[in-house]
Write a protein that holds these residues in place. Structure first.
Motif, PDB file in Angstrom:
ATOM      1  N   GLN A 126      24.082 -67.976  -2.084  1.00  0.00           N
ATOM      2  CA  GLN A 126      25.077 -68.744  -2.819  1.00  0.00           C
ATOM      3  C   GLN A 126      25.334 -68.081  -4.167  1.00  0.00           C
ATOM      4  O   GLN A 126      24.394 -67.742  -4.884  1.00  0.00           O
ATOM      5  CB  GLN A 126      24.594 -70.187  -3.026  1.00  0.00           C
ATOM      6  N   VAL A 127      26.591 -67.881  -4.500  1.00  0.00           N
ATOM      7  CA  VAL A 127      26.930 -67.126  -5.696  1.00  0.00           C
ATOM      8  C   VAL A 127      26.588 -67.885  -6.980  1.00  0.00           C
ATOM      9  O   VAL A 127      26.316 -67.278  -8.016  1.00  0.00           O
ATOM     10  CB  VAL A 127      28.423 -66.727  -5.681  1.00  0.00           C
ATOM     11  N   GLU A 128      26.551 -69.206  -6.933  1.00  0.00           N
ATOM     12  CA  GLU A 128      26.307 -69.979  -8.157  1.00  0.00           C
ATOM     13  C   GLU A 128      24.830 -70.145  -8.479  1.00  0.00           C
ATOM     14  O   GLU A 128      24.469 -70.424  -9.619  1.00  0.00           O
ATOM     15  CB  GLU A 128      26.979 -71.348  -8.051  1.00  0.00           C
ATOM     16  N   THR A 129      23.966 -69.986  -7.474  1.00  0.00           N
ATOM     17  CA  THR A 129      22.535 -70.194  -7.700  1.00  0.00           C
ATOM     18  C   THR A 129      21.666 -69.037  -7.234  1.00  0.00           C
ATOM     19  O   THR A 129      20.510 -68.919  -7.666  1.00  0.00           O
ATOM     20  CB  THR A 129      22.063 -71.463  -6.958  1.00  0.00           C
ATOM     21  N   GLY A 130      22.163 -68.200  -6.341  1.00  0.00           N
ATOM     22  CA  GLY A 130      21.358 -67.134  -5.759  1.00  0.00           C
ATOM     23  C   GLY A 130      20.494 -67.592  -4.603  1.00  0.00           C
ATOM     24  O   GLY A 130      19.753 -66.802  -4.016  1.00  0.00           O
ATOM     25  N   LYS A 131      20.595 -68.869  -4.219  1.00  0.00           N
ATOM     26  CA  LYS A 131      19.790 -69.407  -3.123  1.00  0.00           C
ATOM     27  C   LYS A 131      20.168 -68.739  -1.811  1.00  0.00           C
ATOM     28  O   LYS A 131      21.340 -68.560  -1.500  1.00  0.00           O
ATOM     29  CB  LYS A 131      19.998 -70.919  -3.012  1.00  0.00           C
ATOM     30  N   LEU A 132      19.147 -68.384  -1.014  1.00  0.00           N
ATOM     31  CA  LEU A 132      19.360 -67.726   0.270  1.00  0.00           C
ATOM     32  C   LEU A 132      19.856 -68.738   1.300  1.00  0.00           C
ATOM     33  O   LEU A 132      19.218 -69.768   1.534  1.00  0.00           O
ATOM     34  CB  LEU A 132      18.062 -67.085   0.755  1.00  0.00           C
ATOM     35  N   ASP A 133      21.000 -68.439   1.928  1.00  0.00           N
ATOM     36  CA  ASP A 133      21.550 -69.300   2.978  1.00  0.00           C
ATOM     37  C   ASP A 133      21.055 -68.881   4.359  1.00  0.00           C
ATOM     38  O   ASP A 133      20.664 -69.717   5.165  1.00  0.00           O
ATOM     39  CB  ASP A 133      23.078 -69.266   2.967  1.00  0.00           C
ATOM     40  N   TRP A 134      21.100 -67.576   4.654  1.00  0.00           N
ATOM     41  CA  TRP A 134      20.640 -67.112   5.960  1.00  0.00           C
ATOM     42  C   TRP A 134      20.353 -65.617   5.937  1.00  0.00           C
ATOM     43  O   TRP A 134      20.770 -64.910   5.029  1.00  0.00           O
ATOM     44  CB  TRP A 134      21.624 -67.439   7.083  1.00  0.00           C
ATOM     45  N   GLU A 135      19.630 -65.165   6.955  1.00  0.00           N
ATOM     46  CA  GLU A 135      19.351 -63.753   7.178  1.00  0.00           C
ATOM     47  C   GLU A 135      19.767 -63.390   8.601  1.00  0.00           C
ATOM     48  O   GLU A 135      19.665 -64.212   9.516  1.00  0.00           O
ATOM     49  CB  GLU A 135      17.865 -63.448   6.988  1.00  0.00           C
ATOM     50  N   PHE A 136      20.227 -62.159   8.773  1.00  0.00           N
ATOM     51  CA  PHE A 136      20.664 -61.691  10.089  1.00  0.00           C
ATOM     52  C   PHE A 136      20.105 -60.285  10.302  1.00  0.00           C
ATOM     53  O   PHE A 136      20.624 -59.310   9.759  1.00  0.00           O
ATOM     54  CB  PHE A 136      22.200 -61.672  10.151  1.00  0.00           C
ATOM     55  N   GLY A 173      36.434 -67.444   7.817  1.00  0.00           N
ATOM     56  CA  GLY A 173      35.046 -67.882   7.830  1.00  0.00           C
ATOM     57  C   GLY A 173      34.074 -66.960   8.536  1.00  0.00           C
ATOM     58  O   GLY A 173      32.935 -67.344   8.821  1.00  0.00           O
ATOM     59  N   VAL A 174      34.504 -65.729   8.817  1.00  0.00           N
ATOM     60  CA  VAL A 174      33.629 -64.767   9.489  1.00  0.00           C
ATOM     61  C   VAL A 174      33.484 -63.520   8.624  1.00  0.00           C
ATOM     62  O   VAL A 174      34.477 -62.980   8.130  1.00  0.00           O
ATOM     63  CB  VAL A 174      34.186 -64.373  10.876  1.00  0.00           C
ATOM     64  N   LEU A 175      32.239 -63.081   8.424  1.00  0.00           N
ATOM     65  CA  LEU A 175      31.949 -61.843   7.717  1.00  0.00           C
ATOM     66  C   LEU A 175      31.963 -60.703   8.727  1.00  0.00           C
ATOM     67  O   LEU A 175      31.192 -60.709   9.693  1.00  0.00           O
ATOM     68  CB  LEU A 175      30.572 -61.921   7.049  1.00  0.00           C
ATOM     69  N   TYR A 176      32.831 -59.726   8.517  1.00  0.00           N
ATOM     70  CA  TYR A 176      32.908 -58.577   9.414  1.00  0.00           C
ATOM     71  C   TYR A 176      32.198 -57.383   8.776  1.00  0.00           C
ATOM     72  O   TYR A 176      32.359 -57.119   7.577  1.00  0.00           O
ATOM     73  CB  TYR A 176      34.360 -58.224   9.730  1.00  0.00           C
ATOM     74  N   ILE A 177      31.397 -56.702   9.585  1.00  0.00           N
ATOM     75  CA  ILE A 177      30.639 -55.558   9.091  1.00  0.00           C
ATOM     76  C   ILE A 177      30.750 -54.402  10.080  1.00  0.00           C
ATOM     77  O   ILE A 177      31.031 -54.588  11.262  1.00  0.00           O
ATOM     78  CB  ILE A 177      29.155 -55.895   8.853  1.00  0.00           C
ATOM     79  N   LEU A 191      30.673 -55.941  13.911  1.00  0.00           N
ATOM     80  CA  LEU A 191      30.126 -57.275  14.113  1.00  0.00           C
ATOM     81  C   LEU A 191      30.855 -58.291  13.249  1.00  0.00           C
ATOM     82  O   LEU A 191      31.309 -57.969  12.148  1.00  0.00           O
ATOM     83  CB  LEU A 191      28.635 -57.304  13.758  1.00  0.00           C
ATOM     84  N   GLY A 192      30.926 -59.528  13.748  1.00  0.00           N
ATOM     85  CA  GLY A 192      31.424 -60.649  12.966  1.00  0.00           C
ATOM     86  C   GLY A 192      30.348 -61.722  12.917  1.00  0.00           C
ATOM     87  O   GLY A 192      29.843 -62.157  13.957  1.00  0.00           O
ATOM     88  N   ILE A 193      29.967 -62.149  11.702  1.00  0.00           N
ATOM     89  CA  ILE A 193      28.909 -63.141  11.517  1.00  0.00           C
ATOM     90  C   ILE A 193      29.515 -64.371  10.858  1.00  0.00           C
ATOM     91  O   ILE A 193      30.150 -64.273   9.807  1.00  0.00           O
ATOM     92  CB  ILE A 193      27.764 -62.591  10.644  1.00  0.00           C
ATOM     93  N   ASN A 194      29.323 -65.538  11.480  1.00  0.00           N
ATOM     94  CA  ASN A 194      29.837 -66.781  10.914  1.00  0.00           C
ATOM     95  C   ASN A 194      29.186 -67.035   9.556  1.00  0.00           C
ATOM     96  O   ASN A 194      27.956 -67.058   9.450  1.00  0.00           O
ATOM     97  CB  ASN A 194      29.551 -67.942  11.872  1.00  0.00           C
ATOM     98  N   VAL A 195      30.002 -67.216   8.537  1.00  0.00           N
ATOM     99  CA  VAL A 195      29.498 -67.356   7.169  1.00  0.00           C
ATOM    100  C   VAL A 195      28.654 -68.617   7.004  1.00  0.00           C
ATOM    101  O   VAL A 195      27.684 -68.630   6.243  1.00  0.00           O
ATOM    102  CB  VAL A 195      30.680 -67.351   6.172  1.00  0.00           C
ATOM    103  N   SER A 196      28.982 -69.684   7.700  1.00  0.00           N
ATOM    104  CA  SER A 196      28.257 -70.950   7.556  1.00  0.00           C
ATOM    105  C   SER A 196      26.925 -70.946   8.302  1.00  0.00           C
ATOM    106  O   SER A 196      25.904 -71.397   7.778  1.00  0.00           O
ATOM    107  CB  SER A 196      29.111 -72.117   8.062  1.00  0.00           C
ATOM    108  N   LYS A 228      25.405 -66.814  12.456  1.00  0.00           N
ATOM    109  CA  LYS A 228      25.326 -66.416  13.856  1.00  0.00           C
ATOM    110  C   LYS A 228      26.431 -65.417  14.208  1.00  0.00           C
ATOM    111  O   LYS A 228      27.533 -65.484  13.677  1.00  0.00           O
ATOM    112  CB  LYS A 228      25.463 -67.641  14.774  1.00  0.00           C
ATOM    113  N   GLU A 229      26.133 -64.519  15.153  1.00  0.00           N
ATOM    114  CA  GLU A 229      27.134 -63.568  15.633  1.00  0.00           C
ATOM    115  C   GLU A 229      28.249 -64.286  16.391  1.00  0.00           C
ATOM    116  O   GLU A 229      27.985 -65.088  17.290  1.00  0.00           O
ATOM    117  CB  GLU A 229      26.483 -62.546  16.555  1.00  0.00           C
TER     118      GLU A 229
END
Length: 281
Positions: free
Chosen positions: A90-100, A128-132, A140-145, A148-149
């Protein structure tokens, strides 16, 4: 780099943030890591490592931490790839949301050796998908929320080649250009469209190997060796629409070391450290 009405100066010097007529300067020796329209990643290396986020929305530092936050901000998330694991914070706190972990895709073979699957580039966000881009042939496309792939595309050399792969978040496609084809993947249908441009490339006597920039449906590129020619490709017309050359550096290596276009201007930096500005017709 810039965000909103702010210009950031600090890649190799103490960080300065220029706001219209004023300058915000931190005395400590921070560096810019990445930025978006609303946020800036900064860091300091040395005995005490320190990272943080500056917000252009409130014009102040949101937080600082000794953790390695990341290198890219898209929308309101920070993305990183420590040990070949994609992380989202999270950009406002730095809290980790997920790892892939990219290790689930095994290894890839290059230059006679197997390598752990690794990140090549964060392409960006679309719906809503992060593409890498990972390894040498994987998109790959990873759902931001959820983390998951949701998209996987394994391509051959015809898609990447020596050039590049980019995301168009407005049109909803991933595109690439090499010396034989222009390619687009429609992210709504996953359909791949390919256009043969080899004859056009040969006619204009410039190879596709180094990217200038992509803007407004145009791609600027150059060869990156002793060729002093460069070109602009139209994604809509699927052809080269403008070419130029710098006579003073003909046959030098590398003749051109960088270029970028913005609006109707093309900026070309040659090996003699001269900046040339061309107006696109």
């Amino acid at each position: 780099m810039s965000g909103r009405d702010v210009v950031i100066d600090g890649l190799n010097r103490p960080l300065n943030i220029l706001e219209k007529t004023s300058v915000i300067q931190w005395e400590t020796d921070f560096r810019v890591d990445g930025s978006s329209e609303d946020f800036l990643l900064f860091y300091k290396r040395g005995p005490l490592k320190l990272s943080g986020v500056y917000s252009f929305l409130v014009n102040s530092v949101l937080f600082e931490t000794e953790e390695d936050l990341g290198r890219d901000i898209f929308e309101d998330k920070i993305y990183n790839d420590p040990n070949n694991i994609i992380t989202c914070r999270q950009v406002e706190t730095g809290k980790l949301d997920w790892e892939f972990p990219l290790s689930v895709y095994g290894t890839y073979f290059q230059n006679g050796e197997d390598h752990p699957m690794n990140l090549r580039k964060f392409l960006g966000i679309y719906e809503g998908v992060l593409y890498i881009r990972a390894g040498v042939r994987l998109l790959l496309g990873i759902n931001v929320s959820s983390g998951k792939e949701v998209f996987k595309f394994t391509h051959g050399k015809e898609l990447g080649g020596a050039m590049f792969i980019e995301l168009d978040s407005e049109k909803g496609c991933i595109f690439s250009l090499n010396s034989t084809k222009y390619n687009e993947i429609d992210l709504k249908t996953n359909a791949l469209s390919q256009y043969d441009i080899e004859e056009d490339i040969e006619k204009n006597k410039v190879n596709v190997s180094m990217l200038g920039s992509c803007e407004g449906g145009l791609i600027s590129f150059y060869e990156g060796v002793d060729c002093n020619r460069f070109a602009v490709f139209s994604r809509e017309e699927k052809k080269i629409v403008w070419t130029g050359e710098i006579e003073e550096v003909k046959d030098m290596f590398p003749a051109i070391i960088g270029m970028k276009h913005s609006g109707n201007k093309l900026y070309v930096h040659d090996i003699m450290k001269t900046l040339h500005i061309f107006e696109l017709e």
